[in-house]
Design an enzyme around this catalytic site. Structure first.
Site, PDB file in Angstrom:
ATOM      1  N   ASP A  72      -7.137   3.062  -3.316  1.00  0.00           N
ATOM      2  CA  ASP A  72      -7.882   3.028  -2.031  1.00  0.00           C
ATOM      3  C   ASP A  72      -8.271   4.411  -1.753  1.00  0.00           C
ATOM      4  O   ASP A  72      -7.416   5.362  -1.544  1.00  0.00           O
ATOM      5  CB  ASP A  72      -7.161   2.455  -0.767  1.00  0.00           C
ATOM      6  CG  ASP A  72      -7.733   2.480   0.378  1.00  0.00           C
ATOM      7  OD1 ASP A  72      -9.121   2.884   0.409  1.00  0.00           O
ATOM      8  OD2 ASP A  72      -7.324   1.980   1.483  1.00  0.00           O
ATOM      9  N   LYS A  93      -3.034   5.097  -2.807  1.00  0.00           N
ATOM     10  CA  LYS A  93      -4.048   5.949  -2.147  1.00  0.00           C
ATOM     11  C   LYS A  93      -4.509   6.929  -3.173  1.00  0.00           C
ATOM     12  O   LYS A  93      -3.512   7.390  -3.569  1.00  0.00           O
ATOM     13  CB  LYS A  93      -3.513   6.372  -0.674  1.00  0.00           C
ATOM     14  CG  LYS A  93      -3.096   5.617   0.141  1.00  0.00           C
ATOM     15  CD  LYS A  93      -4.312   4.811   0.918  1.00  0.00           C
ATOM     16  CE  LYS A  93      -3.937   3.923   2.003  1.00  0.00           C
ATOM     17  NZ  LYS A  93      -5.261   3.459   2.625  1.00  0.00           N
ATOM     18  N   LYS A 132      -1.098  -1.399  -4.483  1.00  0.00           N
ATOM     19  CA  LYS A 132      -2.372  -0.295  -4.174  1.00  0.00           C
ATOM     20  C   LYS A 132      -1.865   1.111  -3.954  1.00  0.00           C
ATOM     21  O   LYS A 132      -0.965   1.358  -3.063  1.00  0.00           O
ATOM     22  CB  LYS A 132      -2.975  -0.711  -2.823  1.00  0.00           C
ATOM     23  CG  LYS A 132      -4.259  -0.014  -2.437  1.00  0.00           C
ATOM     24  CD  LYS A 132      -4.944  -0.845  -1.421  1.00  0.00           C
ATOM     25  CE  LYS A 132      -4.784   0.006  -0.084  1.00  0.00           C
ATOM     26  NZ  LYS A 132      -5.344  -0.545   1.080  1.00  0.00           N
ATOM     27  N   LYS A 158      -9.312  -6.688   8.225  1.00  0.00           N
ATOM     28  CA  LYS A 158      -8.666  -6.294   9.014  1.00  0.00           C
ATOM     29  C   LYS A 158      -9.168  -6.682  10.478  1.00  0.00           C
ATOM     30  O   LYS A 158      -9.988  -6.275  10.887  1.00  0.00           O
ATOM     31  CB  LYS A 158      -8.573  -4.860   9.319  1.00  0.00           C
ATOM     32  CG  LYS A 158      -7.965  -4.266   8.127  1.00  0.00           C
ATOM     33  CD  LYS A 158      -7.928  -2.722   7.993  1.00  0.00           C
ATOM     34  CE  LYS A 158      -7.269  -1.944   6.761  1.00  0.00           C
ATOM     35  NZ  LYS A 158      -7.555  -0.819   6.498  1.00  0.00           N
ATOM     36  N   SER A 176       0.837  -1.108   0.042  1.00  0.00           N
ATOM     37  CA  SER A 176      -0.146   0.050  -0.042  1.00  0.00           C
ATOM     38  C   SER A 176       0.994   1.242  -0.091  1.00  0.00           C
ATOM     39  O   SER A 176       1.823   1.292   1.073  1.00  0.00           O
ATOM     40  CB  SER A 176      -0.825   0.145   1.183  1.00  0.00           C
ATOM     41  OG  SER A 176      -1.495   1.125   1.363  1.00  0.00           O
ATOM     42  N   GLU A 190     -11.080   0.561  -3.841  1.00  0.00           N
ATOM     43  CA  GLU A 190     -11.338   0.222  -2.519  1.00  0.00           C
ATOM     44  C   GLU A 190     -11.978   1.402  -1.723  1.00  0.00           C
ATOM     45  O   GLU A 190     -11.608   2.448  -1.812  1.00  0.00           O
ATOM     46  CB  GLU A 190     -10.248  -0.146  -1.515  1.00  0.00           C
ATOM     47  CG  GLU A 190     -10.349  -0.527  -0.256  1.00  0.00           C
ATOM     48  CD  GLU A 190      -8.842  -0.963   0.380  1.00  0.00           C
ATOM     49  OE1 GLU A 190      -7.843  -1.286  -0.262  1.00  0.00           O
ATOM     50  OE2 GLU A 190      -8.629  -0.770   1.582  1.00  0.00           O
ATOM     51  N   ASP A 192     -13.808  -1.929   2.445  1.00  0.00           N
ATOM     52  CA  ASP A 192     -12.668  -2.064   3.722  1.00  0.00           C
ATOM     53  C   ASP A 192     -13.584  -1.503   4.944  1.00  0.00           C
ATOM     54  O   ASP A 192     -14.270  -2.347   5.837  1.00  0.00           O
ATOM     55  CB  ASP A 192     -11.647  -1.148   3.528  1.00  0.00           C
ATOM     56  CG  ASP A 192     -10.833  -1.117   4.533  1.00  0.00           C
ATOM     57  OD1 ASP A 192     -10.869  -1.480   5.765  1.00  0.00           O
ATOM     58  OD2 ASP A 192      -9.637  -0.159   4.233  1.00  0.00           O
ATOM     59  N   GLY A 241      -3.866  -3.733   6.426  1.00  0.00           N
ATOM     60  CA  GLY A 241      -3.325  -3.503   7.369  1.00  0.00           C
ATOM     61  C   GLY A 241      -3.493  -1.952   8.084  1.00  0.00           C
ATOM     62  O   GLY A 241      -3.884  -1.257   7.347  1.00  0.00           O
TER      63      GLY A 241
END
Ligand SMILES: [Mg+2]
Length: 361
Positions: free
Chosen positions: A182, A157, A155, A256, A130, A207, A232, A284
């Site tokens: 995400d 952000k 991934k 998670k 990420s 996401e 998520d 995570g």
């Protein structure tokens, strides 16, 4: 018995930037349980502020101290503990911290590694990465390096207004390598057009574009765009998964354990999702080596089929609080083979990064 909370502040190698801000250290609540010659550890996934969810370190500590600790006295099995604390509504991150402490404890009682104690295992976890937001050159550099290092999925952000610039830039840097984004809840259905514009980049999924507890609008968005939706923040229980499946809100689920009240619920979610053909992976929360070990154990479960955000410790920390950090090989991490989570705590390091410790029992 002893139950101790360590308030830890562990510096991150580089700040991690998401749609809700930048973070330069991990403020962790680490729990230690000593009973009958066994020492177990766990970590709350809460942070300093209620930005990812409504819980933060102070609310988690309060709920644990005032309501949950009492139920730990006879060191119950995790399921029994969850039944006892049903009277507390929500606060799943607080509950997870103690529920996972009990999983580590009971796995250690059996002398079994946690990843085997939880059931059918793949024996190793597929690892993705990420990557937080940074300037375009830096993002090209970091994503290209991740491909070289052997990660199985990247991934990045994104945030509103920057989504296409970020995705276009990264896509041109890494070619057709598996890429996801995400949004951490930064968009609404009114942004459908902007999100639709990402369809052409062939993302493996997008996401949590919409609100943190939404199912219905995600289902609507899923009808409008081609990119698969991964939930998520919205997934807090197996019941939410059932509703998301019925509404056709997503085809991928980020689990998670620290967000869903622990391993009992995580395993139920993973099984339910896989039984309905959804993809599952383990996310995570910038955990220290303690929380990370739980994530790797879960990510090795046979009910997890996709690469998670479970990078080796060295991606985030110069020096972690464990002596045996995870090593990634060919995009996989093998869980620790010692009893329970299998990590060896670096007591000197823990002491150095501990702001204060409180004995709860
Ligand atoms: Mg996320």
């Amino acid at each position: 018995m002893e139950l101790i909370a360590h308030r830890v502040s562990l510096p991150l190698k580089t700040p991690f930037v998401t749609s809700f801000g930048a973070q330069d250290h991990r403020a962790a609540l680490v729990f230690e349980l000593i009973h009958n010659g066994i020492t177990a550890f766990s970590e709350a996934v809460t942070d300093e502020g209620p930005f990812y969810s409504y819980e933060d370190n102070n609310t988690a500590f309060h709920i644990i101290e005032a309501y949950l600790t009492e139920q730990m006295k006879d060191v119950p099995k995790p399921v029994e503990f969850l039944n006892r604390v049903k009277f507390v509504k929500g606060h799943l991150m607080a509950k997870a911290a103690l529920e996972m402490l009990l999983w580590d404890y009971h796995a250690k009682v059996e002398g079994t590694p946690l990843y085997r104690y939880i059931g059918k295992t793949n024996g190793k976890a597929q690892i993705g990465i990420s990557i937080g937001m940074a300037d375009p050159d830096e993002m090209r550099k970091q994503t290209s390096k991740a491909v070289e290092l052997g990660y199985k999925r990247i991934k990045v952000k994104i945030k509103k207004g920057k989504e296409e610039e970020i995705v276009g830039n990264v896509r041109s840097a890494i070619g057709d390598f598996p890429l996801s984004v995400d949004a951490n809840t930064d968009f609404t259905l009114e942004d459908t057009e902007a999100l639709m514009a990402l369809d052409k980049y062939g993302l493996v999924y997008m996401e949590q574009p919409l609100d943190h507890d939404d199912i219905i609008d995600h289902a609507e968005l899923a009808r409008r765009i081609r990119t698969p939706i991964c939930l998520d923040e919205s997934i807090v229980s197996r019941d939410r998964v059932r509703k998301a499946i019925e509404a056709k809100a997503c085809t991928v689920i980020n689990i998670k354990p620290g967000r869903v009240s622990g391993f009992t619920e995580s395993l139920a979610i993973a099984k339910l999702a896989r039984d309905h053909g959804l993809h599952t992976w383990v996310g995570g929360m910038l955990e220290t080596g303690v929380g990370r070990a739980f994530n790797i154990a879960l990510a090795s479960s046979a009910y997890i089929d996709s690469p998670g955000d479970t990078s080796p410790n060295e991606k985030y920390f110069e020096k972690d609080i464990v002596k045996n950090p995870f090593i990634m090989e060919d995009g996989f991490i093998t869980p620790m083979d010692g009893p329970g989570i299998g990590v060896e705590i670096d007591r000197d390091r823990l002491k150095k990064v501990t702001l204060d410790r409180v004995r709860l029992l």
